[in-house]
Scaffold this motif. Structure first.
Motif, PDB file in Angstrom:
ATOM      1  N   ALA A  48      18.027  22.046  53.510  1.00  0.00           N
ATOM      2  CA  ALA A  48      19.104  21.053  53.510  1.00  0.00           C
ATOM      3  C   ALA A  48      18.624  19.715  52.972  1.00  0.00           C
ATOM      4  N   ASP A  49      19.528  19.017  52.312  1.00  0.00           N
ATOM      5  CA  ASP A  49      19.254  17.686  51.782  1.00  0.00           C
ATOM      6  C   ASP A  49      19.460  16.679  52.918  1.00  0.00           C
ATOM      7  N   PHE A  50      18.362  16.232  53.538  1.00  0.00           N
ATOM      8  CA  PHE A  50      18.482  15.335  54.684  1.00  0.00           C
ATOM      9  C   PHE A  50      19.166  14.015  54.316  1.00  0.00           C
ATOM     10  N   ALA A  51      18.865  13.501  53.128  1.00  0.00           N
ATOM     11  CA  ALA A  51      19.467  12.237  52.706  1.00  0.00           C
ATOM     12  C   ALA A  51      20.988  12.347  52.637  1.00  0.00           C
ATOM     13  N   ALA A  52      21.500  13.499  52.175  1.00  0.00           N
ATOM     14  CA  ALA A  52      22.942  13.690  52.062  1.00  0.00           C
ATOM     15  C   ALA A  52      23.606  13.666  53.429  1.00  0.00           C
ATOM     16  N   HIS A  53      22.839  13.974  54.461  1.00  0.00           N
ATOM     17  CA  HIS A  53      23.369  13.990  55.821  1.00  0.00           C
ATOM     18  C   HIS A  53      23.004  12.732  56.593  1.00  0.00           C
TER      19      HIS A  53
ATOM     20  N   LEU B  42       7.905  27.550  68.137  1.00  0.00           N
ATOM     21  CA  LEU B  42       7.644  26.658  69.270  1.00  0.00           C
ATOM     22  C   LEU B  42       6.177  26.249  69.383  1.00  0.00           C
ATOM     23  N   ALA B  43       5.328  26.808  68.523  1.00  0.00           N
ATOM     24  CA  ALA B  43       3.928  26.374  68.515  1.00  0.00           C
ATOM     25  C   ALA B  43       3.763  25.044  67.793  1.00  0.00           C
ATOM     26  N   CYS B  44       4.812  24.636  67.063  1.00  0.00           N
ATOM     27  CA  CYS B  44       4.772  23.368  66.328  1.00  0.00           C
ATOM     28  C   CYS B  44       5.297  22.248  67.218  1.00  0.00           C
ATOM     29  N   GLY B  45       4.943  21.022  66.883  1.00  0.00           N
ATOM     30  CA  GLY B  45       5.545  19.871  67.554  1.00  0.00           C
ATOM     31  C   GLY B  45       6.842  19.502  66.862  1.00  0.00           C
ATOM     32  N   TRP B  46       7.889  19.198  67.628  1.00  0.00           N
ATOM     33  CA  TRP B  46       9.200  18.940  67.043  1.00  0.00           C
ATOM     34  C   TRP B  46       9.813  17.638  67.544  1.00  0.00           C
ATOM     35  N   ARG B  47      10.628  17.022  66.691  1.00  0.00           N
ATOM     36  CA  ARG B  47      11.508  15.939  67.073  1.00  0.00           C
ATOM     37  C   ARG B  47      12.894  16.259  66.493  1.00  0.00           C
ATOM     38  N   PHE B  48      13.938  16.025  67.283  1.00  0.00           N
ATOM     39  CA  PHE B  48      15.305  16.324  66.868  1.00  0.00           C
ATOM     40  C   PHE B  48      16.125  15.037  66.790  1.00  0.00           C
ATOM     41  N   VAL B  49      16.923  14.913  65.739  1.00  0.00           N
ATOM     42  CA  VAL B  49      17.843  13.789  65.581  1.00  0.00           C
ATOM     43  C   VAL B  49      19.262  14.349  65.559  1.00  0.00           C
ATOM     44  N   THR B  50      20.084  13.924  66.488  1.00  0.00           N
ATOM     45  CA  THR B  50      21.451  14.430  66.598  1.00  0.00           C
ATOM     46  C   THR B  50      22.322  13.914  65.448  1.00  0.00           C
ATOM     47  N   THR B  51      23.111  14.799  64.875  1.00  0.00           N
ATOM     48  CA  THR B  51      24.021  14.428  63.793  1.00  0.00           C
ATOM     49  C   THR B  51      25.225  15.358  63.830  1.00  0.00           C
TER      50      THR B  51
END
Length: 336
Positions: free
Chosen positions: A323-328, A270-279
């Motif tokens: 994980a392979d983000f492109a595959a998802h 949680l010390a890092c900055g994050w962005r989440f994309v729902t899938t």
């Protein structure tokens, strides 16, 4: 009237397949493609359930199609090519399983396993690999918990369970596919069920995204992503069940319970900055997570988080760090 119409349709389909089989046996590769094309997605999902790996499933499916094409001259058409293709796919999967150990998730292992342990990890399954027509039916049998539990069975037990209970083949058909007897198939199915049941979460507690409804899932996803992006540890923990589990393959370490997970998240993530994309992955709610990279001045992939939901909250988070983000269908990065 309806029953008669269905019988007529099957007769027409069988006649078309018979013509395609004849053309294929005469060397027509286009006819072969038309014949096996509609079955490729379900065959791939079957190989994934057997092997626990998308990449291994790719190889098994490719080998299956090559072997089917080469052996088609000896194929005896009995109304459908489907059982025959599954026979070939099963043999390929069993051969692959003979060459390596089972795939697992960190929570399947003893918590003392060291970070240098060589383990074949279970892989997440992209949503778009499922046949759209079978997606709702197939979701439960593609969920991480089910696929992980299947990996604990012997290769033959996996095949019997999947062919009978997921794909609906008869005991006689499965016996033919495995070159064994109906009695052996029925006995193997009983042993597979007995071994599988203790490894699965209680069905009365688990809830699918379909049961929750789209609006409820989207709201949960919004709250969870927003909490991570705001580093709101209290909200994140409040959304977990008391016995929630958190793991990050290929890291074998895993955490259980709200306090353990809270301490871990506060120790670094949680010390890092994050962005989440729902899938979606494995028929479950998932997020492509992106961590701020100051050198690149962008958010870079951190992991694919697959969530298991229960009626009382989020029961498990598996964060696939490689994980392979492109595959998802996820972008390679997000702008600042």
């Amino acid at each position: 009237m309806l029953g008669g119409r269905l019988c007529d349709d099957r007769s027409v389909d069988s006649s078309i397949d018979a013509a395609l089989v004849s053309a294929t046996q005469s060397g027509d590769s286009d006819a072969f493609a038309v014949l096996v094309g509609p079955l490729q997605r379900e065959l791939h999902a079957y190989c994934y359930r057997m092997l626990g790996s998308v990449h291994d499933a790719d190889d098994a499916l490719q080998d299956t199609l090559v072997r089917a094409w080469r052996a088609f001259g000896r194929f005896e058409f009995r109304g459908s090519v489907r059982p025959w293709l599954y026979r070939i796919a099963t043999n390929r999967c069993l051969s692959i399983l003979d060459q390596r150990g089972r795939r697992a998730l960190p929570v399947d292992l003893d918590r003392s396993v060291g970070s240098d342990a060589q383990i074949d990890w279970l892989e997440p399954y992209p949503a778009d690999r499922l046949d759209p027509g079978q997606r709702l039916v197939a979701r439960e049998s593609i969920e991480l918990a089910f696929v992980a539990a299947v990996q604990r069975l012997t290769g033959t037990q996996r095949a019997v369970l999947l062919l009978r209970e997921v794909l609906g083949f008869t005991s006689r058909e499965v016996a033919d596919q495995l070159d064994t007897t109906v009695a052996a198939v029925n006995s193997g199915l009983q042993r597979a069920r007995a071994a599988l049941d203790p490894a699965l979460p209680a069905a009365t507690q688990r809830v699918t995204t379909r049961q929750m409804g789209e609006a409820a899932v989207l709201e949960l996803a919004r709250r969870y992503a927003q909490a991570w992006e705001a580093a709101d540890i209290d909200t994140i923990v409040s959304m977990l069940t008391n016995d929630a589990r958190y793991s990050m393959p290929p890291v074998p370490t895993w955490f259980v319970g709200r306090q353990e997970i809270r301490d871990f998240l506060l120790s670094g993530p949680l010390a890092c900055g994050w962005r989440f994309v729902t899938t979606e992955a494995n028929g479950q709610l998932a997020f492509g997570t992106y961590r701020w990279d100051s050198a690149a001045a962008a958010y870079r992939p951190g992991g694919l988080d697959v969530l298991t939901l229960r009626r009382d909250g989020i029961a498990e988070v598996v964060s696939f760090l490689e994980a392979d983000f492109a595959a998802h269908g996820l972008p390679p990065s997000l702008p600042a």
